[in-house]
Every structure is written in C-alpha cells, then in structure tokens.
Design a protein around this motif. Structure first.
Motif, PDB file in Angstrom:
ATOM      1  N   TYR A 145       0.622  -1.094   0.003  1.00 52.01           N
ATOM      2  CA  TYR A 145      -0.145   0.745  -0.255  1.00 52.01           C
ATOM      3  C   TYR A 145       1.183   1.562  -0.442  1.00 52.01           C
ATOM      4  O   TYR A 145       0.372   2.212  -0.344  1.00 52.01           O
ATOM      5  N   LEU A 148       3.299   1.883  -3.403  1.00 53.83           N
ATOM      6  CA  LEU A 148       1.649   2.252  -4.182  1.00 53.83           C
ATOM      7  C   LEU A 148       1.969   3.665  -4.059  1.00 53.83           C
ATOM      8  O   LEU A 148       1.539   4.802  -4.822  1.00 53.83           O
ATOM      9  N   MET A 152       2.385   7.060  -6.250  1.00 50.95           N
ATOM     10  CA  MET A 152       1.832   8.430  -6.777  1.00 50.95           C
ATOM     11  C   MET A 152       1.892   9.837  -6.336  1.00 50.95           C
ATOM     12  O   MET A 152       0.814  10.682  -6.351  1.00 50.95           O
ATOM     13  N   TYR A 243     -14.572  -4.281   5.739  1.00 52.64           N
ATOM     14  CA  TYR A 243     -13.148  -4.131   5.732  1.00 52.64           C
ATOM     15  C   TYR A 243     -12.907  -4.901   7.186  1.00 52.64           C
ATOM     16  O   TYR A 243     -12.715  -4.366   8.021  1.00 52.64           O
TER      17      TYR A 243
ATOM     18  N   GLN B  72      -0.646  -8.094  -6.408  1.00 54.55           N
ATOM     19  CA  GLN B  72      -2.000  -7.516  -5.968  1.00 54.55           C
ATOM     20  C   GLN B  72      -2.551  -6.869  -6.354  1.00 54.55           C
ATOM     21  O   GLN B  72      -1.965  -5.408  -6.577  1.00 54.55           O
ATOM     22  N   LEU B  74      -3.896  -4.497  -4.884  1.00 53.45           N
ATOM     23  CA  LEU B  74      -4.015  -3.242  -3.980  1.00 53.45           C
ATOM     24  C   LEU B  74      -5.113  -2.188  -3.398  1.00 53.45           C
ATOM     25  O   LEU B  74      -4.777  -0.966  -3.763  1.00 53.45           O
ATOM     26  N   LEU B  75      -6.439  -2.511  -4.187  1.00 53.32           N
ATOM     27  CA  LEU B  75      -7.436  -1.992  -4.068  1.00 53.32           C
ATOM     28  C   LEU B  75      -7.661  -0.993  -2.116  1.00 53.32           C
ATOM     29  O   LEU B  75      -7.757  -2.765  -1.308  1.00 53.32           O
ATOM     30  N   MET B  76      -7.838  -0.097  -2.103  1.00 51.84           N
ATOM     31  CA  MET B  76      -8.181   0.108  -0.502  1.00 51.84           C
ATOM     32  C   MET B  76      -9.297  -0.712  -0.294  1.00 51.84           C
ATOM     33  O   MET B  76     -10.322  -0.532  -0.204  1.00 51.84           O
ATOM     34  N   PRO B  77      -9.934  -1.171   0.722  1.00 48.88           N
ATOM     35  CA  PRO B  77     -10.374  -1.881   0.674  1.00 48.88           C
ATOM     36  C   PRO B  77     -11.822  -0.854   1.603  1.00 48.88           C
ATOM     37  O   PRO B  77     -13.158  -0.942   1.872  1.00 48.88           O
ATOM     38  N   ARG B 133      -7.351   2.637 -11.754  1.00 47.71           N
ATOM     39  CA  ARG B 133      -6.677   3.643 -10.774  1.00 47.71           C
ATOM     40  C   ARG B 133      -4.677   3.817 -11.825  1.00 47.71           C
ATOM     41  O   ARG B 133      -5.147   4.739 -11.604  1.00 47.71           O
TER      42      ARG B 133
END
Lengths: 243, 237
Positions: A145, A148, A152, A243, B72, B74-77, B133
């Motif tokens: 995360y 990424l 950005m 989640y 992955q 890597l979508l933010m849940p 994205r």
C-alpha cells in the motif's frame, strides 16, 4: 434467534440453580439472597438504582469518549514522528507498570469526589489498550500500500491519514471493544475509593448495611450496563467498518 | 528512450551485474525471469521505491513519476470503486477528476460500478479497477509487476488484451515469470537469469499477439527452454 434462545436458556438454568442452592442450604439471606428476592429489591428500589446507574453510565461514556480520543491522538503522534516515538513510548510503558487502581486515591485527591475523578479513572484504564492497538495497526500497514502511495506522490501526511490510518481502523476497533469492557471497571473502582454517587458507591453502601439483596441488584444492573454497552459498541463498529 | 545499466547487490552478494536494458518509447518491454532473480528489484529502482539492494550504475531518461501496477490489486478496502480509481488525486490532495474516473471505468468495462464496495468484485474486476487507477495517473512510463499473475487463464488473456489496448502509446515495462505472457506482450524481451540479462528477439507488431499464432507458440517454447537453462541442440526454429 437461536443464540438469543440459548442465552435465555443459560440464564434460566443459572437462576434456577441459584434458587435451589438457597432452598437446599437454607443459607441466611444476608449471605446469599435468593434471585427472587434480588428481583423484588430491584423493582422496589428501581428509582434509587436508576439514579446511581445513570451516574455510572455517564462516567463510563465520558471516560470512553475522552480515552479513545486521547489514545487515537497519542497513537497517531508516535506513529507519525520518530522523535515522539523515542520520547513517548518509554513513558507509556512505564505508566503501565503502575497499576491504575493504585492511582485511584490520588485521582480522588486531585479531582475530588465528583464525576471528574471517575472519568479520569476510566480514561486512564482504557488509554493504553486503545493506544497500543491503534499504534500496532499504524505500524503494520501493508508495505505494498505504501509503495503504491509513494509512486503516486503521496506526502507523509496524506500517507498517514489516507492510507495508514484507515488501514489501521480495524485495529482501533479492537482497542475500542476492549475499552468498552475496561471502562466500567475503572469507573466503579473510582467510586469505591471515594464518591457519594454511582453504582459502585451504592454497592459499598448496601454492603455496609448488610443489604445484600440491594448489592446484588446493583451488581446485576452494572453487569447489564457493561454487557449492553459492549454489544452496542460492537454492533456499531461492525456497521461502520465492513472490512 | 530509457536505459538502465549497472549492477545490483544485496548484502555484498551480487543480484545481477552487467545489466544493460533499454525501454523503447511507446513500446512494451518484457522482463522475463524466475522468482528471486531480481526482476522486481529492477522495477522498483525505476519506480524510485526502496529496494533493500545496492545499485551501482546509471538510469537515463526515466521520468520522475511513473504509474505502477502490481500482482496484488492493492485496492483499498475502505474505498469504493470510484474512490479507488481516484486514489492518486486523493493522495495528492487534488479534488475533481470525477469525469475522467468515470470514463476510465467505462473504458475498462466497469461503467455503473462506481459506488460498489470493492469487496463485492471478482478477481478480474478488481484488477480492472487497478488498471483504471493506473491509467488515472496518466504517466508516460507504466511499470507492471506481474499484474496478471493471480488471475485464471481466461481472465488473464482478457486482461492482457484490455491492458494493451488501454496502454497503447505508452512506454511499458512488464515484469513476468510467464514465458507465454512475455511472448504475447513483449515488443522486446529481456531474459533475466542468474547468469545475467540477455535480449531475445520478440514478435513483430504491437501487443497483444493472437495467442494461437504458431510463431508465438514457438517463441514461448524457446523462452521456456532458456528459462530452464536447457542446452539446446542448435538454434530453435
């Protein structure tokens, strides 16, 4: 539905065994009052008990809100800044070496017999579980995360508040669940040490006058309050965090 | 044109050396190799991410900002589909971009999914959101780190086509361990093994190649042989 039924069944069995112990042993009512007698007292003293229960509830809720807020601010600060981490973390750990209960008389001395000392007590007791749960979560953001977000062009600030913090919310939720269990303990201890109001006070009072039935009734209400609060908080956390 | 030359080591142990890799502008370059050979390290170097390895060499022509897509999704849940597509602008504090996000979602075939929680999507759909994205970033250089590795064969082949279509005209580096993928997507192919990095002639024309072309299947077989380190009798034809 089934689970509610089981819970009801278990309660009934417990009540029945309690009642039969009283019948079979003929133990005096000031040692162990029968459930029937406790329920009668609960009803006849409902105004008195409600009055004190509301005070305790207020202490618990205020302590929870303030403790969670303070815990969140602390956790975010020490996760964000290395300097804060170096200075604050040892202090946090040392503060945990002191049993919070030992502080209760001091808190009463500082903040008086009223609401404040009990709120402080509840706050202190939940502060650490909330802080450490959230801090753990903030330090365990999946590296992917963060990678990424870095590609950005995320700043440290937005990395904290748009990635790390939301990713750690399930950890915060566990901390809050624990806090919901601890906060009533803190408030009642505070009341025992010095107060003129609240369920803890009422229990001590009833105990001193050998009104064991009133003490049991207060305890019952306290338990119901704690369990109710826990389930309310658990259910709302579940609703908010999917989640 | 982007060129990377040099060597890389982890704890004084050489990871790769004598590397000379060129990414042609507007083309797909595939870096094929087994796991642990240093492919991802190379890609992370280009992305400016920490690698835990020491690189000595030069990278020329690489832009400051790249778009990056990993295996992955890597979508933010905690974000819905649209918010995930808008992750880059959100992180940079740029408001707006809604229309572009909408258009991109339609381009990847997910129009009407804007408000869905990502937990309701299938693996293929999730990877398409990740593609949208990536496109949202609108970068010249796109780095793909085995983005289709976790998908089933059917979805993977469809994603390859969609991705090639969406990234047309951009410089792409695709890192993969799948010879079939390298053969199908690479306009130039580099094979990375413990012995070093070598360039291998690729198929002509922009990707994706039709997957049933005999030449493609032949190239794929050749790549697998090379990957395995099989000694070949003569040249494979």
């Amino acid at each position: 539905m089934n689970r509610a039924l089981y819970a009801l069944l278990v309660t009934l069995v417990l009540l029945l065994s309690w009642q039969s112990i009283v019948w079979l042993t003929g133990v005096p009512r000031y040692i162990l009052p029968s459930p029937q007698r406790v329920l009668e007292t609960l009803w006849s003293q409902r105004n008195l008990i409600t009055e004190h229960a509301l005070i305790t509830l207020l202490e618990v809720v205020l302590g929870l809100i303030l403790g969670v807020l303070l815990g969140v601010v602390t956790a975010v600060t020490i996760a964000y800044s290395r300097l804060a981490r170096i200075w604050l973390r040892p202090m946090l750990l040392i503060s945990q070496a002191l049993p919070v209960f030992a502080l209760a008389p001091l808190l009463t001395l500082w903040f008086g017999y009223g609401l404040t000392s009990k709120v402080m007590m509840a706050l202190l007791i939940i502060f650490f579980p909330v802080t450490s749960a959230l801090f753990d979560g903030l330090m365990r953001t999946p590296t992917a995360y963060i990678d990424l977000a870095k590609t950005m062009g995320a700043s440290r600030w937005s990395l904290m508040f748009r990635i790390r913090f939301p990713a750690a919310l399930p950890n915060l939720a566990s901390g809050i669940r624990l806090a919901a269990v601890y906060a009533p303990i803190g408030a009642v201890i505070g009341e025992w040490v010095g107060s003129s109001q609240g369920l803890g006070y009422l229990m001590l009072l009833a105990n001193g006058r050998v009104k064991t039935d009133l003490m049991f009734a207060s305890m019952l209400v306290l338990a119901a309050l704690s369990v109710g609060l826990y389930f309310l908080i658990d259910a709302s956390l579940r609703r908010m965090l999917r989640y | 044109m982007i060129r990377i030359q040099g060597a890389c080591s982890v704890n004084h142990q050489s990871l790769f050396s004598g590397l000379d890799l060129t990414l042609a502008e507007g083309k797909w370059t595939c870096l094929l190799g087994s796991s642990g050979v240093g492919k991802s390290t190379l890609l992370r170097l280009l992305a400016g991410l920490p690698t835990g390895a020491e690189f000595s060499g030069v990278i020329t022509g690489a832009p400051e900002h790249v778009a990056y897509m990993a295996q992955q999704d890597l979508l933010m849940p905690w974000l819905n589909v649209q918010e995930n597509v808008l992750l880059g602008p959100r992180l940079r504090g740029e408001p707006g971009h809604l229309e572009r996000a909408q258009a991109l979602l339609e381009q990847v075939g997910l129009g009407g999914f804007e408000q869905r929680p990502v937990s309701q999507l299938s693996g293929g759909q999730r990877q398409r959101v990740a593609l949208a994205r990536t496109l949202m970033e609108d970068r010249e250089l796109v780095l793909l780190d085995e983005p289709f590795g976790a998908l089933d064969a059917r979805t993977r082949s469809q994603m390859q086509e969609l991705t090639a279509d969406c990234l047309y005209g951009r410089t792409v580096l695709l890192v993969t361990h799948d010879p079939a993928e390298a053969a199908r997507m690479g306009e130039s192919i580099y094979l990375m093994t413990a012995q070093g990095v070598e360039s291998i002639p690729a198929m002509q024309g922009p990707p994706p190649q039709a997957f049933d072309k005999p030449e493609l299947l032949k190239l794929q077989t050749q790549l697998l042989h090379r990957l395995r380190g099989d000694t070949l009798k003569g040249s494979v034809n």
